[in-house]
Write an enzyme that holds these catalytic residues in place. Sequence first.
Site, short mmCIF file in Angstrom:
data_model
loop_
_atom_site.label_atom_id
_atom_site.label_comp_id
_atom_site.label_asym_id
_atom_site.label_seq_id
_atom_site.Cartn_x
_atom_site.Cartn_y
_atom_site.Cartn_z
N GLU A 205 -55.55 -16.09 0.15
CA GLU A 205 -56.34 -15.67 1.31
C GLU A 205 -57.77 -16.19 1.21
O GLU A 205 -58.36 -16.64 2.19
CB GLU A 205 -56.35 -14.14 1.41
N GLU A 206 -58.34 -16.12 -0.01
CA GLU A 206 -59.68 -16.69 -0.22
C GLU A 206 -59.69 -18.17 0.11
O GLU A 206 -60.58 -18.67 0.80
CB GLU A 206 -60.12 -16.48 -1.67
N LEU A 207 -58.67 -18.88 -0.39
CA LEU A 207 -58.58 -20.33 -0.14
C LEU A 207 -58.51 -20.62 1.35
O LEU A 207 -59.19 -21.53 1.85
CB LEU A 207 -57.35 -20.89 -0.86
#
Length: 1203
Positions: A83-85
């Site tokens: 999700e961060e990516l």
Amino acid sequence: MASSSSSPKRQFDVFVSFRGKDTRNTFTSYLLQFLHRKGIDAFFDGKLRRGKDISVLFERIEQSKMSIIVFSENYANSTWCLEELWKIMQCRQKFGHGVLPIFYKVKKSDVENQKGSFQTPFQNPKESFKGGDYKIGAWKEALKTASNILGYVLPEERPESEFVERIAKETFRMLNDLSPCEIRGFPGIESRSKELEGLLMFDNADCIRTIGVLGMTGIGKTTVADSVYKQNYRQFDGYCFLEDIENESKRHGLHHLHQKLLCKLLDEENVDVRAHGRLEEFLRNKKLLIVLDNVTEENQVKVLIGQQKLYQKGSRIIITTRDKKLLESNADAIYVVPRLSDKEAMELFCLEAFSDNLYPTDEFMDISKNFVYYAKGHPLALKLLGSGLCQKEKSYWMQKWERLRVMPDKEIQKALKMCYEALDDEQKSIFLDIACFFRSEKADFVSSILKSNRVNAAAVMRDLEDKCLVTVSYNRLEMHDLMHTMGKEIGYESAIRRAGKRTRLWNYKDIRHVLEQNTGTECVRGIFLNMTNVERIKLSPDVFMKMSNLKFLKFHNSHCSQWCDKDQKFAFSRGLDHFPDELVFLHWQGYPYEYLPSEFNPEELVYLNLRHSHIKQLWEDEKNTENLRWVDLSQSKSLLNLTGLSNAKSLERLDLEGCTSLAVLGSSIKQMNKLIYLNLRDCTSLESLPKGINLKSLKTLILSGCSKLQEFHIISESIESLYLEGSAIEQVVEHIESLRNLILLNLKNCCKLRCLPDDLYKLKSLQELILSGCSALESLPPIKEEMECLEILLMDGTSIKQKPETICLSNLKMFSFCGSSIEDSTGLVLLPFSGNSCLSDLYLTNCNIYKLPDNFSTLYSLRCLCLSRNNIETLPESIEKLYSLLLLDLKHCHRLNSLPLLPSNLQYVDAHGCVSLEKIAKPVTLPLVTERMHTTFIFTDCFKLNRTEQEAIVAQAQLKSQLLARKSLQHNHKGLVLDPLVAVCFPGSDIPSWFCQQRMGSSIETALLPHWCNSKFIGASLCAVVNFKDYEGHQANRLSVRCKCRFKNQNGQSISFTFGLGGWNESCGSSCHEPRKLGSDHVFISNNNCNMPVFGWSEESNDSSRCHPTSASFEFYLTDETDRKLEWCEVIRCGMSLLYAPDENDRGIQGIRVTDMVERTSTEAFLPIRGQSHSQVEEKKNGRIRDEIPLSVFTPKIGGPGS
């Protein structure tokens, strides 16, 4: 890569995305330490409190400038990591977010193609991601995109420490690329930085450059150096900015600073400075950028950086200082930081006073201007004033301004006073003398006044200039207003309560108290009293007795230098008994006594000024005046002689103008061999000059207005300027050859002068000979040899009718013969300008000329030609070839009936009062494709010009306007041209019908169509009909017709300015002119360029395609030479049309020869449907509605809308 215009506010430098169980305590931990050491603020999930959801991480990613993604073995197993990516890739796309991928012991291809450990979670997504499997496509795309970004791959065998250091350096570089240096809150920093970078020559890697940045305290030296440093340091292997060396060296010593510098350059925490030899070798292997800020001593430079040879080529060193002398042997060039412009100063003040706004509100506009003017472009003062006023009520602003007018700001004083405290005693003393007494005086004069046996004042003044405390411009001694205020405040010595014990007195109340109470002491060094508003002061005869060290005394009236107020400001019970013998400077305007005190010994006196005094004689006995260099006794009507000055052997300037009782100069003048300037103007009792003297240094001798001077004797063979204007001499001298240095000889209005010396031609240095008004002078002597230097010869108002037998004046540039009638029409050929190719100004007003010779065109350098009040009927056709001619004056040539084609570059044609003029060439001048000259055509009182001729004049004006506007558009010239591109005027009462807006009276108010200010908008055509019925009884040398324009849009934004429609200035360069008198209506027409970006207010917003209605008003009026509105002539009708460039699709003027355009002036119409207003114009053209008036070639009709 797209970049949004509204990126989120940045709070962090870097967001680090990593898999905790893989690298938290190993690689990522090392990386965070290195980033911190570099001063990089990194966010990682360890800063996040437990229980927070992933949306918080998304916010932190948006709030970071860039992200580092550490791809490790189990990275893809984490939903949070993926999700961060995904969020990082979104921010990269939207905001230009920086991304640096790290492949930590994994293959780049595995990440890109989801193989190996990156394949496993995607084989059973429902179990791996538990409800998040719907995002699998987005995550896979994010992995693929991220893996194709340039990053770092760490193989298994590589040491992590070296790898981490490289990543930290790359991160540092990327952050600087993503956020280039912005010195916020300093308008104008960009231009200053570029100028400094130009001197540093960063592109030249083959040299070492040291540049000094010089300026007064608070001017922005550090800010400019910091800006350049931050924008360029990443180009270097090592870099260091050592701040505030003056104070840091006092606190910690130079040894500490040297060690700090080396640690930074060598990127080591500790350096042993004693191993200097080895350190030099290390430095020589690096390209370095070093800034030494606020250096005050040369030793600081030597200790900290040593010699240039220690450094590698390509290295750069910047030294900021306020001491120029320090840079002379330590810098390759010097950049002097300029003060802020008015616009920059206002912006800086407003950024501080109005919380990041660049402009004040209307309520605070006027008071803001006061503060900005007070600061005079000084950045530190503007910041201190602005920040002190921020969020304060207007009443506080007003109180602050009133206090500031009386007492300087303490914070500003404190900052500036530091540079004063660094001076030695001699420098302090002379600085205060300049600030309190001698600002704006000539530098060489002040140095002579301030020098003494102990002090070389000139050298000290140079030191003050080097330290940026004073400046010398055109030999004038100046200082910044704030520095001046600071100096006067220090000189005021407010800590000393008793005024009589202060050294410098300039405050009126203090001086009055000291003089009336007789409380002066030996402490007083100078008294300067402006007596403009002084009431009568009572003085005792011994008022100066106790002031034994008084050196400077000045009583003057700054309001009136002519001493119109004859009332004496001082009241003595009896005469003045005493002046201190230490006096160097004595200036007493209106000195009330007939003599100076007899006991006064002027041995130290250098300057004596007693203008408008009652003095009859300086002293009864001779005095020691050997140091006296300047004496001004002008307008001392009672002065009888110069007794007391016979020993003034150093005197350089003696001004006796208006000494009407002075009959003889006497023997005192004979010893004045250093005298350079002698002014005897209007000494109406002076009958002769002393014979048998030769003042070796005299350059200027003024005898103008000496109405009893009948005989002139040469008193110096060194004279360069000799003024005998209005004297009674009948001849200059019999032989004038000895004045071999004479440059100017002014004999104007010598009405008894009958002849000039026969050897006049031997004055080989003579540049200007003025004979105007010598009504008895009937001939010039033969000019047997070339007078190569003579450029100006004025002979108007003489009785000369023929040239001499021989005349050699091939370099003559200005010749005036006004009012000196030529006996026959062929006599013109005999004048001195015949065959002269250098002549630029020719004035032949009222010379009884009937015809100009055909070879007139040989005067091809002619720029100004005055032929008014002659009998010519036409001009020779060859006049067209006078390509340099700019001004043609034909006023009152009553027989002139036609004008041929005139030169192309003419800027001003005045044919006022040519009552017989009927025909004008069509075109009036041949236009040039490269047209750049603004032009005025004046045909006032030319009543025989019919409508066809008037139309030709207006057509010519429009054609020239078109070419000028075209050039402006082609070169993208922006801004107002308040003076008209072309202006014309002629008799008449009708406005041409092509003016879309017409009104009775002197004003127009109208609503402009939306999009009126598009990219093709050029400006406005303006017209006014002026009634001169009451003008004849008034006389004005200059008349201007003007129009005040105001544009306002629906958002309340407005702009106003004033255009000129033309007019006249009566003087054409000669003395033979008179104000014109008009008795009928006249039409004034002008075309004005107005290509202003400020009109593009709709373009600044994002809705430029929307309609933005605009209201406009135009007020017409007339002014005289003082810019006052004229009430005795009025505008009775007015007109306006907006002007636009033609479409690229229109034939217009694109690709058309000028000759074609000239032919078309008689065949094509110009503007829209006759009689329609601007708002009614909707002509279907090229498949679209046209709502603009094209500026293309036309033949307008003179007349009203219905004609």
